[in-house]
Structure formats: structure tokens, C-alpha cells
Design an enzyme around this catalytic site. Structure first.
Site, PDB file in Angstrom:
ATOM      1  CG  ASN A  42      -6.574  -0.360   1.776  1.00  0.00           C
ATOM      2  OD1 ASN A  42      -5.935   0.032   0.793  1.00  0.00           O
ATOM      3  ND2 ASN A  42      -5.995  -0.833   2.870  1.00  0.00           N
ATOM      4  CB  CYS A  70      -0.924   0.017   1.210  1.00  0.00           C
ATOM      5  SG  CYS A  70      -2.090  -1.349   1.208  1.00  0.00           S
ATOM      6  CG  HIS A 106      -3.038   3.756   2.840  1.00  0.00           C
ATOM      7  ND1 HIS A 106      -3.575   3.465   1.597  1.00  0.00           N
ATOM      8  CD2 HIS A 106      -2.966   2.575   3.504  1.00  0.00           C
ATOM      9  CE1 HIS A 106      -3.805   2.167   1.521  1.00  0.00           C
ATOM     10  NE2 HIS A 106      -3.451   1.608   2.663  1.00  0.00           N
TER      11      HIS A 106
HETATM   12  O1  UT7 Z   1      -3.213  -1.018   3.832  1.00  0.00           O
HETATM   13  C1  UT7 Z   1      -3.051  -1.475   5.132  1.00  0.00           C
HETATM   14  C2  UT7 Z   1      -4.229  -2.286   5.425  1.00  0.00           C
HETATM   15  N1  UT7 Z   1      -4.531  -2.611   6.751  1.00  0.00           N
HETATM   16  C3  UT7 Z   1      -5.229  -1.835   7.591  1.00  0.00           C
HETATM   17  O2  UT7 Z   1      -5.398  -0.668   7.419  1.00  0.00           O
HETATM   18  C4  UT7 Z   1      -5.831  -2.550   8.726  1.00  0.00           C
HETATM   19  C5  UT7 Z   1      -5.816  -1.796   9.994  1.00  0.00           C
HETATM   20  N2  UT7 Z   1      -6.751  -2.392  10.929  1.00  0.00           N
HETATM   21  C6  UT7 Z   1      -8.072  -2.158  10.867  1.00  0.00           C
HETATM   22  O3  UT7 Z   1      -8.549  -1.437  10.004  1.00  0.00           O
HETATM   23  C7  UT7 Z   1      -8.929  -2.752  11.967  1.00  0.00           C
HETATM   24  O4  UT7 Z   1      -8.100  -3.439  12.856  1.00  0.00           O
HETATM   25  C8  UT7 Z   1     -10.031  -3.710  11.444  1.00  0.00           C
HETATM   26  C9  UT7 Z   1     -11.100  -2.916  10.724  1.00  0.00           C
HETATM   27  C10 UT7 Z   1      -9.442  -4.755  10.521  1.00  0.00           C
HETATM   28  C11 UT7 Z   1     -10.711  -4.390  12.612  1.00  0.00           C
HETATM   29  O5  UT7 Z   1     -11.253  -3.430  13.520  1.00  0.00           O
HETATM   30  P1  UT7 Z   1     -10.917  -3.519  15.076  1.00  0.00           P
HETATM   31  O6  UT7 Z   1     -11.648  -2.432  15.715  1.00  0.00           O
HETATM   32  O7  UT7 Z   1      -9.410  -3.542  15.222  1.00  0.00           O
HETATM   33  O8  UT7 Z   1     -11.560  -4.884  15.465  1.00  0.00           O
HETATM   34  P2  UT7 Z   1     -10.881  -6.167  16.126  1.00  0.00           P
HETATM   35  O9  UT7 Z   1     -10.016  -6.868  15.139  1.00  0.00           O
HETATM   36  O10 UT7 Z   1     -10.280  -5.766  17.427  1.00  0.00           O
HETATM   37  O11 UT7 Z   1     -12.156  -7.042  16.373  1.00  0.00           O
HETATM   38  C12 UT7 Z   1     -13.214  -6.628  17.260  1.00  0.00           C
HETATM   39  C13 UT7 Z   1     -14.368  -7.587  17.113  1.00  0.00           C
HETATM   40  C14 UT7 Z   1     -13.951  -9.052  17.132  1.00  0.00           C
HETATM   41  O12 UT7 Z   1     -14.938  -9.773  17.860  1.00  0.00           O
HETATM   42  P3  UT7 Z   1     -14.704 -10.164  19.390  1.00  0.00           P
HETATM   43  O13 UT7 Z   1     -13.433 -10.989  19.393  1.00  0.00           O
HETATM   44  O14 UT7 Z   1     -14.547  -8.854  20.111  1.00  0.00           O
HETATM   45  O15 UT7 Z   1     -15.946 -10.922  19.715  1.00  0.00           O
HETATM   46  C15 UT7 Z   1     -14.001  -9.473  15.682  1.00  0.00           C
HETATM   47  O16 UT7 Z   1     -14.253 -10.836  15.513  1.00  0.00           O
HETATM   48  O17 UT7 Z   1     -15.019  -7.384  15.849  1.00  0.00           O
HETATM   49  C16 UT7 Z   1     -15.153  -8.649  15.181  1.00  0.00           C
HETATM   50  N3  UT7 Z   1     -15.142  -8.414  13.740  1.00  0.00           N
HETATM   51  C17 UT7 Z   1     -16.255  -8.138  13.038  1.00  0.00           C
HETATM   52  N4  UT7 Z   1     -17.537  -8.038  13.402  1.00  0.00           N
HETATM   53  C18 UT7 Z   1     -18.450  -7.746  12.435  1.00  0.00           C
HETATM   54  C19 UT7 Z   1     -14.073  -8.384  12.911  1.00  0.00           C
HETATM   55  N5  UT7 Z   1     -14.482  -8.107  11.656  1.00  0.00           N
HETATM   56  C20 UT7 Z   1     -15.835  -7.948  11.712  1.00  0.00           C
HETATM   57  C21 UT7 Z   1     -16.832  -7.653  10.759  1.00  0.00           C
HETATM   58  N6  UT7 Z   1     -18.111  -7.556  11.176  1.00  0.00           N
HETATM   59  N7  UT7 Z   1     -16.540  -7.432   9.458  1.00  0.00           N
END
Ligand code: UT7
Length: 319
Positions: free
Chosen positions: A276, A112, A246
Site C-alpha cells: 500500500n 490514501c 486502491h
Molecule cells: O489505505 C487504507 C489502509 N488500511 C487498510 O487497507 C487496512 C484494512 N485492513 C486490513 O488490511 C486487515 O484488517 C489487516 C491485514 C490489517 C489484518 O488482517 P485481518 O484478517 O483483519 O486480521 P485481524 O486484525 O482480525 O487479526 C487476526 C489475527 C490476530 O491474532 P488473534 O487475535 O486472532 O490471535 C492478530 O494479532 O492475526 C494476528 N496478526 C498477525 N499475525 C501474523 C495481525 N497481524 C499479523 C501479522 N502476522 N503481520
């Protein structure tokens, strides 16, 4: 001799997928995706669409905006992680389509952050006097690397292309640029080469990411890089007209802007419309904002990106 951005162009595939289309197949909701990422929809390449064709659309739009004949292009650098071929490069295929043979043309891969790596390099070519009319592109078809059953990644990405025309000029347009990488963090975000030694035997090769860690590093590393570059350039945050970050996650962007002391009114946010798009992210956002009339000649832009590697980069541009 310096380099200046004289035009931009971009391209999004026609097919647009709304968040709610993902609700049935995954345990997710439009509300979760919007509040956790800021993304509302993404564009997806058709089965017969190619990275090279998307690059051509974006490149032609940039050349048309500058009234520059494609035959005058003497350098093409394409940042992509999803080329159509291992070789030849996307840039060589694009060069043929544009009818601009002879000058160097090559691809560059820094995920990216690839576009800012390419911009840095092209600026150096022009400053050295070895190119005068250069196309620098970011193009990716991420949808083919995505596991559409993995809700933590598939909601984030989309396909797109962006191009800038950089031309030799007597006054500087690209004022300063710095690139960084930390290979110790390579496992946080990666995708194996399909059929390669790291791809799971007999299974598709998908992107995998430790999202929370990537989030944390992205904010900290981009803040440090921006502050360092502004300090070295004797430019204050108040003198920056626009931050073009980004377009990965609105929460990352808001956290970064807050840490830098930049009001959100000075931040270009377009990810809601396309998610993204990896290397295409910055030129796509820049082109949108320029065509909407928000960007004006003479303004100072701070460009920032991060991605797999980990790689990150920052550039200060006088438009
Ligand atoms: O170009 C570089 C690309 N990468 C990035 O920019 C990624 C950077 N990271 C992010 O954007 C975020 O970490 C994510 C959007 C991927 C995830 O958001 P988060 O607030 O960090 O969520 P998390 O991974 O801490 O997950 C929180 C909860 C989890 O459930 P539990 O364990 O709390 O029960 C996940 O299983 O959200 C759950 N979850 C979802 N729920 C509904 C993860 N994805 C989803 C989803 N829908 N799509």
C-alpha cells in the site's frame, strides 16, 4: 473543454523488502502476509530520498511518454500525507525542479484517497479553462510513519510515486468523479504530526489503525460509491473494462469486485509488488498496467480509493 489522461509515470525506490525479511523481527510469516493481504514485497525510500525527488521521477516519466516539455506544465497538484516540508508544498518544489514557473502548484491531503481528490480537482480546473497541461501526482513515503514493531500495520505499507498528465481535449476523458468523507470515523486510521500536540511526548509519531473496521468500511463504501457513479453515468458494470482499486489489501479488492459483479480478470492488481503506497497507489497501478499493454486507449476505467478521514472517491475514465 474536457480533460483527458494523456500519459502516466511512476517511481519505486530501489530498495525492495521481501516479506521474509520481516519474519525475524516480528511474529509473522511470509505465508500470513501473502494470504491475508496479497502483498509479497514493498519498496523503501533510502535515508537521503525525498518525496519531491520521487515525484520528479514519476512526473518526468509521464511527460516523456507524452512528449510534452516540462515548461508547458501550467498546473501541478500533489496528493501526499508525507511532504518533505510543512511548507513550501511538494508541488512548488517540484515546479522548480521541472522548470515550469507561473501556474498554480499546491499539495492536497486526503490520505490514501488523495489521488482521486486531486484528479477530481484538476479535471475541474481544465473544464473551467484555467489549465491545459496539468500534472496530478500521488506520492508518499509511508515507511517513515510506520512503527516497524507493529506487525498489524508495518507489513502493509511501502513507498512510491505516481503521476498522470491531464490535458485539455475536445472530448471527455474523465467522464465522472465523486468524492466522499465521513469525519466521524477519523480515529480508525491516523498518524499525529511529529512534534505536534497529538504526538506522544518524547516518542516517535506513528500511524495507528483499527484494521478490521477499516476493511469493513472500505468494501461497503466503495461498493456504494461505484454503483452510484455508474448509475448516474448510465454505464453498466459490463461496460467497465478495468477496475483500478486502491492497492491496500487483495481481500478487500476481491470482495469489492465480487459485490460489483466484476470478474477478477478485469481488475488491476499490483499491490503484491509494492504494498500500500497510499496516495501513489492508483497512478502506480495504472502506469504499470498501461506500460504492460493491458490498458488500451478507448477503454473505460473505474478508479476507486479509500483512506484515513475516512475519505473515499471514485472516478470513471475513458482512456
Ligand atoms: O489505505 C487504507 C489502509 N488500511 C487498510 O487497507 C487496512 C484494512 N485492513 C486490513 O488490511 C486487515 O484488517 C489487516 C491485514 C490489517 C489484518 O488482517 P485481518 O484478517 O483483519 O486480521 P485481524 O486484525 O482480525 O487479526 C487476526 C489475527 C490476530 O491474532 P488473534 O487475535 O486472532 O490471535 C492478530 O494479532 O492475526 C494476528 N496478526 C498477525 N499475525 C501474523 C495481525 N497481524 C499479523 C501479522 N502476522 N503481520
Amino acid at each position: 473543454m474536457f480533460s483527458r489522461i494523456t500519459a502516466a509515470g511512476s517511481y519505486l525506490p530501489a530498495r525492495c523488502m521481501e516479506n521474509r525479511e520481516l519474519e525475524d523481527a516480528l511474529e509473522t510469516t511470509d505465508a500470513w502476509i501473502r494470504t491475508r493481504t496479497g502483498i509479497r514485497r514493498r519498496h523503501l525510500a533510502a535515508a537521503d530520498e525525498r518525496v519531491c525527488g520521487m515525484a520528479e521521477q514519476a512526473a518526468r516519466r509521464a511527460l516523456e511518454a507524452a512528449h510534452v516539455d516540462p515548461g508547458e506544465v501550467d498546473l501541478i497538484v500533489v496528493a501526499t500525507s508525507t511532504p518533505d516540508w510543512m511548507f513550501p508544498s511538494t508541488a512548488c518544489l517540484l515546479q522548480e525542479r521541472l522548470g515550469a514557473p507561473g501556474g498554480p502548484a499546491f499539495d492536497l491531503q486526503a490520505a490514501c484517497a488523495g489521488f482521486l481528490y486531486a484528479l477530481d480537482l484538476v479535471d475541474k480546473f481544465i473544464r473551467a479553462g484555467t489549465a491545459r497541461n496539468a500534472l496530478v501526482l500521488g506520492v508518499d513515503i509511508m515507511s517513515r510513519l510506520i512503527d516497524w514493531k507493529d506487525r498489524s500495520t508495518c507489513i502493509l505499507f511501502g513507498d512510491g510515486a505516481g503521476a498522470l498528465l491531464l490535458q485539455a481535449a475536445p472530448t471527455p476523458g474523465v467522464l465522472a468523479s465523486r468524492l466522499h468523507a465521513d469525519g466521524r470515523r477519523h480515529a480508525l486510521l491516523r498518524a499525529p504530526r511529529p512534534g505536534g500536540p497529538e504526538a506522544p511526548a518524547g516518542e516517535p509519531a506513528f500511524l495507528r489503525m483499527q484494521g478490521r473496521e477499516v476493511f469493513r468500511f472500505a468494501v461497503t463504501l466503495m461498493q456504494q460509491a461505484a454503483e452510484e457513479l455508474l448509475r448516474e453515468s448510465n454505464v453498466t458494470v459490463e461496460q467497465v473494462d478495468w477496475l483500478i482499486p486502491h492497492q491496500a489489501n487483495e481481500r478487500i479488492i476481491r470482495a469489492l469486485a465480487k459485490r460489483l459483479g466484476l470478474p477478477m480478470e478485469k481488475v488491476i492488481l499490483s499491490l503484491g509488488e509494492h504494498g500500500n503506497t497510499s496516495a501513489a497507489s492508483i497512478p502506480l497501478a495504472l502506469d504499470n498496467a498501461w506500460r504492460e499493454g493491458r490498458l488500451q486507449r478507448g477503454q473505460k476505467l473505474l478508479l476507486q480509493s479509500f483512506g484515513s478521514g475516512l475519505t473515499w472517491g471514485t472516478a470513471l475514465v475513458d482512456l
